[in-house]
Design a protein around this motif. Structure first.
Motif, PDB file in Angstrom:
ATOM      1  N   ILE A 174       0.841  -1.207   0.000  1.00  0.00           N
ATOM      2  CA  ILE A 174       0.000   0.000   0.000  1.00  0.00           C
ATOM      3  C   ILE A 174       0.873   1.253   0.000  1.00  0.00           C
ATOM      4  O   ILE A 174       0.601   2.217  -0.723  1.00  0.00           O
ATOM      5  CB  ILE A 174      -0.937  -0.006   1.229  1.00  0.00           C
ATOM      6  N   PHE A 210       2.710   1.558  -3.635  1.00  0.00           N
ATOM      7  CA  PHE A 210       1.906   1.704  -4.858  1.00  0.00           C
ATOM      8  C   PHE A 210       0.672   2.582  -4.678  1.00  0.00           C
ATOM      9  O   PHE A 210      -0.036   2.841  -5.667  1.00  0.00           O
ATOM     10  CB  PHE A 210       1.473   0.314  -5.358  1.00  0.00           C
ATOM     11  N   TRP A 211       0.414   3.046  -3.458  1.00  0.00           N
ATOM     12  CA  TRP A 211      -0.768   3.891  -3.223  1.00  0.00           C
ATOM     13  C   TRP A 211      -0.404   5.024  -2.283  1.00  0.00           C
ATOM     14  O   TRP A 211      -1.232   5.472  -1.491  1.00  0.00           O
ATOM     15  CB  TRP A 211      -1.892   3.019  -2.626  1.00  0.00           C
ATOM     16  N   TYR A 212       0.828   5.495  -2.388  1.00  0.00           N
ATOM     17  CA  TYR A 212       1.355   6.447  -1.404  1.00  0.00           C
ATOM     18  C   TYR A 212       0.581   7.765  -1.395  1.00  0.00           C
ATOM     19  O   TYR A 212       0.150   8.225  -0.332  1.00  0.00           O
ATOM     20  CB  TYR A 212       2.830   6.729  -1.685  1.00  0.00           C
ATOM     21  N   PRO A 233      -2.527   8.759  -2.573  1.00  0.00           N
ATOM     22  CA  PRO A 233      -3.884   8.698  -2.007  1.00  0.00           C
ATOM     23  C   PRO A 233      -3.883   8.354  -0.521  1.00  0.00           C
ATOM     24  O   PRO A 233      -4.688   8.884   0.238  1.00  0.00           O
ATOM     25  CB  PRO A 233      -4.566   7.590  -2.826  1.00  0.00           C
ATOM     26  N   LEU A 234      -2.969   7.463  -0.108  1.00  0.00           N
ATOM     27  CA  LEU A 234      -2.896   7.067   1.295  1.00  0.00           C
ATOM     28  C   LEU A 234      -2.566   8.263   2.173  1.00  0.00           C
ATOM     29  O   LEU A 234      -3.211   8.483   3.213  1.00  0.00           O
ATOM     30  CB  LEU A 234      -1.826   5.982   1.479  1.00  0.00           C
ATOM     31  N   HIS A 235      -1.576   9.046   1.777  1.00  0.00           N
ATOM     32  CA  HIS A 235      -1.171  10.225   2.542  1.00  0.00           C
ATOM     33  C   HIS A 235      -2.315  11.233   2.639  1.00  0.00           C
ATOM     34  O   HIS A 235      -2.555  11.825   3.702  1.00  0.00           O
ATOM     35  CB  HIS A 235       0.052  10.872   1.895  1.00  0.00           C
ATOM     36  N   THR A 236      -3.047  11.389   1.548  1.00  0.00           N
ATOM     37  CA  THR A 236      -4.159  12.337   1.525  1.00  0.00           C
ATOM     38  C   THR A 236      -5.328  11.859   2.383  1.00  0.00           C
ATOM     39  O   THR A 236      -5.897  12.623   3.170  1.00  0.00           O
ATOM     40  CB  THR A 236      -4.640  12.556   0.085  1.00  0.00           C
ATOM     41  N   GLU A 237      -5.677  10.589   2.233  1.00  0.00           N
ATOM     42  CA  GLU A 237      -6.844  10.046   2.933  1.00  0.00           C
ATOM     43  C   GLU A 237      -6.614   9.948   4.447  1.00  0.00           C
ATOM     44  O   GLU A 237      -7.512  10.237   5.237  1.00  0.00           O
ATOM     45  CB  GLU A 237      -7.187   8.659   2.388  1.00  0.00           C
ATOM     46  N   MET A 290     -11.753  -0.833  -4.281  1.00  0.00           N
ATOM     47  CA  MET A 290     -10.345  -0.844  -3.895  1.00  0.00           C
ATOM     48  C   MET A 290     -10.042   0.260  -2.894  1.00  0.00           C
ATOM     49  O   MET A 290      -9.256   0.058  -1.949  1.00  0.00           O
ATOM     50  CB  MET A 290      -9.460  -0.689  -5.132  1.00  0.00           C
ATOM     51  N   ARG A 291     -10.656   1.412  -3.053  1.00  0.00           N
ATOM     52  CA  ARG A 291     -10.418   2.519  -2.121  1.00  0.00           C
ATOM     53  C   ARG A 291     -10.877   2.159  -0.712  1.00  0.00           C
ATOM     54  O   ARG A 291     -10.147   2.361   0.258  1.00  0.00           O
ATOM     55  CB  ARG A 291     -11.148   3.765  -2.613  1.00  0.00           C
ATOM     56  N   LEU A 322      -8.590  -0.713   0.762  1.00  0.00           N
ATOM     57  CA  LEU A 322      -7.251  -0.267   1.136  1.00  0.00           C
ATOM     58  C   LEU A 322      -7.277   0.657   2.359  1.00  0.00           C
ATOM     59  O   LEU A 322      -6.363   0.612   3.191  1.00  0.00           O
ATOM     60  CB  LEU A 322      -6.580   0.432  -0.049  1.00  0.00           C
TER      61      LEU A 322
END
Length: 354
Positions: free
Chosen positions: A145, A148-150, A152-156, A269-270, A273
């Motif tokens: 995560i 590969f999803w840095y 969006p992860l940081h924002t969410e 997926m959102r 994750l």
């Protein structure tokens, strides 16, 4: 475990649960929450419950599979049945849920496995293998995560992003420690004794011969596990695969809740994750069942997913199913074993039953 210690653990758990519920519902419109809960479709509630039950039963399957793999090579020995192994899993879930950092489950599981006639060495290897697989898969998911999803992860996650990094780091450190124990046991033993001596000199710990025995037993148990796994790589692959499905079942459960409220706009997926990120962030925190922090983080992370009046109801359903519901079911299994099976075996022992 002494009765006093067990009562204290349950009391701490209940206090934290009360404070969590109080903070959760204080100042909120309970009638609005109730109306939102009524909109939850039972057609999605049923698979949600099924995913939660699968989460616990999957561990029972892995215990059964590994015990059977070991016993098949030993003449005259039978492994515990699949149903019994699932009971071990529910018992472990209950004691893990009421103890800090989920430390209370495995010792009780080991007690019942030995009580049922499983060899202590076999039971230890099985539980260590399941624990290693669990942490290893969690680290793989967490690192994946992050890589590969840095963005969006940081924002969410927002202000909870550092907590995610901390949770992932703690799991990585634990996995590295376990691998170190497996591959370099003498080095880890030397370091453990070095830190023990340091803590004693700092007067954080008192000198204890039993502590060194426990350290040696801990390292020896992982050594037994790695020795067995080296000759059974196929079994390890199957356990890792089942563990991955087990982990994902909890994350998918939240998406089932999302669909159950008839919401649209957030992709599967959102949601999956984000739930995985919450799980990883709180997994190693020293709170019984990670209560309080899980609910706080859920509200912050899913505020733009479960919009309107659905945020708190969605948390009540998803958290209620994947933790509190399972805890109640597990308590039932614990009580049945304690007051029916245990007493029955004691009576049989008194009259020399076989």
């Amino acid at each position: 475990m002494s009765v006093k210690k067990r009562v204290l653990q349950i009391a701490v758990f209940l206090v934290i649960m009360f404070l969590t519920f109080y903070a959760l519902f204080s100042g909120r419109d309970l009638s609005e929450i109730g109306r939102a809960l009524q909109r939850m479709s039972p057609w999605y509630l049923i698979p949600s419950v099924g995913l939660a039950v699968f989460f616990v039963c999957a561990e029972g399957f892995m215990i059964w599979y590994l015990l059977r793999s070991m016993k098949s090579q030993k003449e005259g020995r039978r492994a515990s049945s699949l149903i019994r192994c699932i009971q071990y899993s529910f018992i472990g879930f209950f004691y893990s849920g009421i103890t800090p950092s989920a430390t209370g489950g495995q010792p009780v599981q080991l007690y019942y496995m030995n009580k049922d006639g499983n060899r202590g060495s076999d039971s230890t290897v099985v539980l260590m293998t399941v624990a290693v697989a669990y942490k290893f898969i969690l680290v793989l998911i967490g690192v994946g995560i992050l890589l590969f999803w840095y963005a969006p992860l940081h924002t969410e996650l927002g202000r909870y992003f550092p907590l995610y990094l901390l949770g992932l780091l703690l799991n990585v450190v634990l996995v590295v420690l376990i691998l170190g124990v497996m591959l370099f046991p003498k080095v880890i033993l030397h370091l453990a004794l070095l830190f023990e001596g340091l803590f004693i000199r700092m007067r954080i710990w008192k000198p204890s011969d039993k502590r060194e025995e426990k350290i040696n037993a801990f390292i020896d148990s992982y050594q037994q596990a790695v020795t067995w796994l080296r000759g059974h790589r196929r079994s390890l692959v199957i356990v890792l695969l089942v563990t991955f499905l087990q982990r994902c079942s909890v994350f998918v459960l939240t998406y089932m809740v999302y669909l159950g409220f008839g919401l649209q706009g957030a992709g599967a997926m959102r949601v999956i994750l984000l739930q995985a990120a919450v799980y990883i962030a709180v997994d190693m925190l020293p709170l019984p069942g990670a209560q309080g922090i899980t609910e706080l983080m859920y509200q912050a992370v899913f505020i733009h997913v479960f919009t309107g009046a659905y945020l708190i109801p969605s948390m009540m359903v998803s958290r209620g199913i994947n933790f509190y519901f399972l805890l109640v079911v597990s308590l039932g299994v614990v009580l049945v074993n304690r007051f029916i099976f245990d007493r029955r075996s004691e009576r049989c022992y008194d009259i020399s039953c076989e």
